[in-house]
Design an enzyme around this catalytic site. Structure first.
Site, PDB file in Angstrom:
ATOM      1  N   GLY A  25      -3.911   8.400   4.384  1.00  5.84           N
ATOM      2  CA  GLY A  25      -4.265   9.804   4.537  1.00  5.84           C
ATOM      3  C   GLY A  25      -3.117  10.719   4.899  1.00  5.84           C
TER       4      GLY A  25
ATOM      5  N   ARG B 230       0.981   5.850   6.762  1.00  4.33           N
ATOM      6  CA  ARG B 230      -0.412   5.582   7.122  1.00  4.33           C
ATOM      7  C   ARG B 230      -1.362   6.176   6.084  1.00  4.33           C
ATOM      8  NH1 ARG B 230      -2.960  10.049   8.637  1.00  4.33           N
ATOM      9  NH2 ARG B 230      -1.792  11.790   9.552  1.00  4.33           N
TER      10      ARG B 230
ATOM     11  N   ARG C 141      19.831  12.574  11.539  1.00  3.65           N
ATOM     12  CA  ARG C 141      20.220  13.917  11.109  1.00  3.65           C
ATOM     13  C   ARG C 141      21.550  13.933  10.374  1.00  3.65           C
ATOM     14  NH1 ARG C 141      19.092  18.109  15.939  1.00  3.65           N
ATOM     15  NH2 ARG C 141      19.534  19.520  14.201  1.00  3.65           N
TER      16      ARG C 141
ATOM     17  N   ASP D  11      -1.552   4.036  -4.674  1.00  3.10           N
ATOM     18  CA  ASP D  11      -2.397   3.298  -3.735  1.00  3.10           C
ATOM     19  C   ASP D  11      -2.008   1.824  -3.629  1.00  3.10           C
ATOM     20  OD1 ASP D  11      -4.475   3.345  -1.797  1.00  3.10           O
ATOM     21  OD2 ASP D  11      -5.736   2.246  -3.199  1.00  3.10           O
TER      22      ASP D  11
ATOM     23  N   GLY E 175      -0.654  11.634   2.995  1.00  2.00           N
ATOM     24  CA  GLY E 175      -0.290  12.527   1.896  1.00  2.00           C
ATOM     25  C   GLY E 175       0.625  11.916   0.852  1.00  2.00           C
ATOM     26  N   LYS E 176       0.625  10.606   0.734  1.00  2.53           N
ATOM     27  CA  LYS E 176       1.487   9.950  -0.263  1.00  2.53           C
ATOM     28  C   LYS E 176       1.090  10.362  -1.679  1.00  2.53           C
ATOM     29  CE  LYS E 176       0.313   5.869   1.269  1.00  2.53           C
ATOM     30  NZ  LYS E 176      -0.504   6.252   2.433  1.00  2.53           N
TER      31      LYS E 176
ATOM     32  N   HIS F 144       0.864  -1.186   0.000  1.00  4.05           N
ATOM     33  CA  HIS F 144       0.000   0.000   0.000  1.00  4.05           C
ATOM     34  C   HIS F 144       0.899   1.234   0.000  1.00  4.05           C
ATOM     35  CE1 HIS F 144      -3.098   2.879   0.854  1.00  4.05           C
ATOM     36  NE2 HIS F 144      -2.552   3.200   2.011  1.00  4.05           N
TER      37      HIS F 144
END
Length: 322
Positions: A160, A158, A247, A181, A162-163, A142
């Site tokens: 929603g 997860r 970082r 998707d 914003g992928k 997914h």
């Protein structure tokens, strides 16, 4: 895994391989258990030990000439030995006419005999990519897959987060959508992962609040591609102030997909972050590393070198109060 049938080979690659079923529909529903093809070799001479019966067996000019050189009784014995095994199918190359005994015994055993006009070496060359594809290990992820500067970025996170929106922005900047998707991934060989979209939803995207959009219709053929190698996983994550994020890039995170190790870049999301540019940098940084330039390691080496230099001058300056 559902095994491919001999019929699948004829239907999908019949034109490419110039195939003709000499036994009609007989034996076409047999399974092809392995992604390999070979000549029967010494089994035609009666030596059956270590015979790989699960392979597609190819009779080239050498094998057909050998059978033709035998007398009728010896030829029949040779072919009876050959057909005691449960073969997927038999392929005769170079458009040769197989012995009548071969067709007779194949029909009796329900084994398809197929002829190709190709030379044996060319038949093997064209057959191998098909067998590699249909027997390749497969998984479904997914996420969204995009080609960014020639690097396959697989976006996960997860639902929603914003992928799709991120990939849409990349497409608007000139990059290419592969799948949204649902990403089907095949492993070719030992370490190559190829991702593609579902046939039905290929090149469509779902944008919350907008609905389904056709990327190819909106942005043109340049904005899409059929498949792409998966090279970097971009993990989109909600910002967590209590978590320590990488970082420096010295300790690169990795994940396994179909037993292939793939680098992972975790991008924490918070308001105002230019996610699209970050993803472009991820792709360019991967290209640099692929070319032998590791920015994090170079900086670390410079830092260690500086730390090892004599400190007399620095100590003198620190103690000079005039």
């Amino acid at each position: 895994m559902t095994l491919p049938k001999v019929r699948d080979l004829l239907e999908r690659k019949g034109n490419l391989l110039q195939l003709e079923a000499l036994t009609g529909d007989l034996g076409l529903d047999r399974d092809m258990p392995t992604p390999e093809a070979s000549s029967p070799g010494l089994v035609l001479a009666g030596f059956t030990k270590r015979f790989a019966q699960t392979r597609i067996h190819v009779l080239g000019q050498t094998e057909i000439t050998y059978l033709a050189a035998l007398d009728a009784a010896a030829r029949r014995r040779s072919l009876e030995t050959f057909f005691t095994f449960d073969l997927p199918c038999v392929v005769v190359t170079k458009g040769q006419e197989p012995p009548s005994e071969l067709l007779e015994l194949a029909r009796a055993k329900g084994i398809a005999v197929i002829r190709t006009k190709l030379k044996t070496s060319e038949f093997y060359r064209r057959l191998k990519p098909y067998l590699d594809e249909v027997f390749a290990p497969t998984t479904t992820v997914h996420g969204s897959l995009a080609d960014v500067f020639g690097v396959g970025l697989l976006f996960v996170g997860r639902s929603g987060i914003g992928k799709s929106e991120c990939v849409l922005d990349l497409v608007e900047r000139g990059h290419r959508l592969v799948a949204d998707d649902v990403v089907h991934i095949n492993r070719l060989g030992n370490d190559v992962l190829i991702g593609r979209g579902h046939d039905l939803a290929r090149h469509y995207m779902e944008i919350r609040g907008v609905g389904l959009i056709d990327i190819q219709a909106l942005f043109g053929i340049r904005a899409v591609r059929q498949q792409k190698r998966v090279e970097v996983v971009v993990q989109l994550a909600d910002w967590d102030a209590s978590r320590e994020y990488d970082r420096t890039g010295l300790d690169q995170e990795r994940t396994d997909i179909l037993e292939v190790s793939v680098p992972v870049v975790t991008v924490p999301l918070n308001p105002g972050k230019n996610l699209t540019v970050i993803c472009e940098v991820v792709a360019m940084n991967h290209l640099l590393r692929y070319g032998g330039v590791d920015s994090a390691k170079r900086f670390n080496e410079r830092l260690l070198k500086r730390m090892a230099e004599p400190r007399e001058l620095q100590e003198y300056l620190e103690g000079d109060y005039e």
